[in-house]
Design a protein around this motif. Structure first.
Motif: not given
Length: 309
Positions: A143, A206-207, A209-211, A213-214, A217
């Motif tokens: 990581c 993880n998948q 949160r790519q789409s 907002s902060e 997330a």
């Protein structure tokens, strides 16, 4: 917590005293520099002359006739130097306290293995045990690089838990969360993330949160962290059933959960809280979900993704 004399896990990778960076020795995490062996005199070639070599050979045989074996003396000196280097760099624990802390971590990890092996087996699944990496100062993982300031963490990329045991001293002195069961809770929480990785929770998060907002997330991260707290509580329940808990142990874990809540940490560091920035949960939430796992001992009681938390 009654932990001495119990099985210790072999899934330990001790990187204390080794370089955290890729390639080379790097700077020792303890701040000590390695000893360089001089190679030559700095002149071109840097080798020994024929005359010097002949002289050294003659001296060697003269000393040999006198009963002095220079090769043996050099070998013993090198072994002593190597042993001293291992102790100074931390490759081997250099004090009884370090030995005991390592034994404690290995024992707690073994207890988590027993717990989750049993739970997974009951569901017809196989539990893949994680490796726990002990480090000092900084460490390289799948990581990325991390320092001790990051605190203990789990990396799903290599399925390893990373721990600088100096964090336990910080937990006691800075956060006011003392006790061996408070320390064990920290380890069990990170192992809880490993369980999430095996069950698909972390990959899905993880998948997703790519789409996100902060703020979104962060909200989802809180639910992930609280579930890991609940899983740590399940481990605590199994530990209690084995008769390993002592008076005050549960209170130690609940206090630790409270002291590292987002609101408590923010109040301590900056004097006010910013709820939108929470990513681990409030003190009340963290203690609540640990206690829920502890009270039930059931995997199904740790659904932090449905309804209010």
């Amino acid at each position: 917590m009654e932990w001495k004399g119990r099985r210790q896990s072999d899934n330990i990778e001790d990187r204390r005293g080794t370089s955290a960076g890729p390639g080379g020795m790097g700077r020792n995490p303890f701040g000590r520099s390695g000893i360089q062996i001089p190679m030559g005199s700095g002149r071109r070639g840097g080798g020994l002359s024929i005359g010097t070599i002949i002289f050294l050979v003659v001296v060697y045989f003269v000393l040999k006739m006198m009963g002095i074996d220079m090769l043996q003396l050099l070998g013993e000196g090198q072994m002593q130097q190597q042993s001293g280097y291992e102790q100074s760099t931390g490759t081997r624990p250099s004090s009884p306290a370090a030995d005991e802390m390592t034994a404690f971590v290995r024992t707690v990890l073994a207890e988590t293995e027993d717990t989750w092996n049993g739970i997974f087996q009951a569901e017809g699944e196989t539990y893949e045990e994680p490796t726990l990496v002990l480090f000092s100062g900084q460490v390289s993982s799948a990581c990325g690089m991390a320092s001790s300031a990051s605190g203990p963490f789990y990396c799903p990329g290599d399925r390893k838990v990373y721990l600088d045991t100096d964090f336990f001293q910080q937990l006691d002195q800075q956060f006011g969360a003392s006790g061996d069961f408070a320390e064990a809770y920290v380890i069990a929480h990170e192992v809880g993330h490993h369980v999430q990785n095996l069950t698909g929770v972390l990959p899905k998060f993880n998948q997703m949160r790519q789409s996100m907002s902060e703020a979104e997330a962060n909200q989802m991260s809180v639910r992930v962290e609280l579930q890991a707290d609940c899983f740590a509580g399940i481990w605590g329940k199994y530990t209690e059933q084995k008769g390993l808990l002592e008076a005050g142990d549960l209170e130690e874990a609940l206090n630790a959960a409270h002291q590292i809540g987002d609101d408590t940490l923010q109040k301590r560091s900056q004097g006010y809280v910013v709820p939108d920035s929470f990513n681990h949960g409030t003190s009340a939430q963290r203690a609540k979900w640990f206690k829920r796992g502890f009270d039930s001992g059931k995997f199904s009681s740790c659904d932090t993704f449905s309804g209010a938390i």
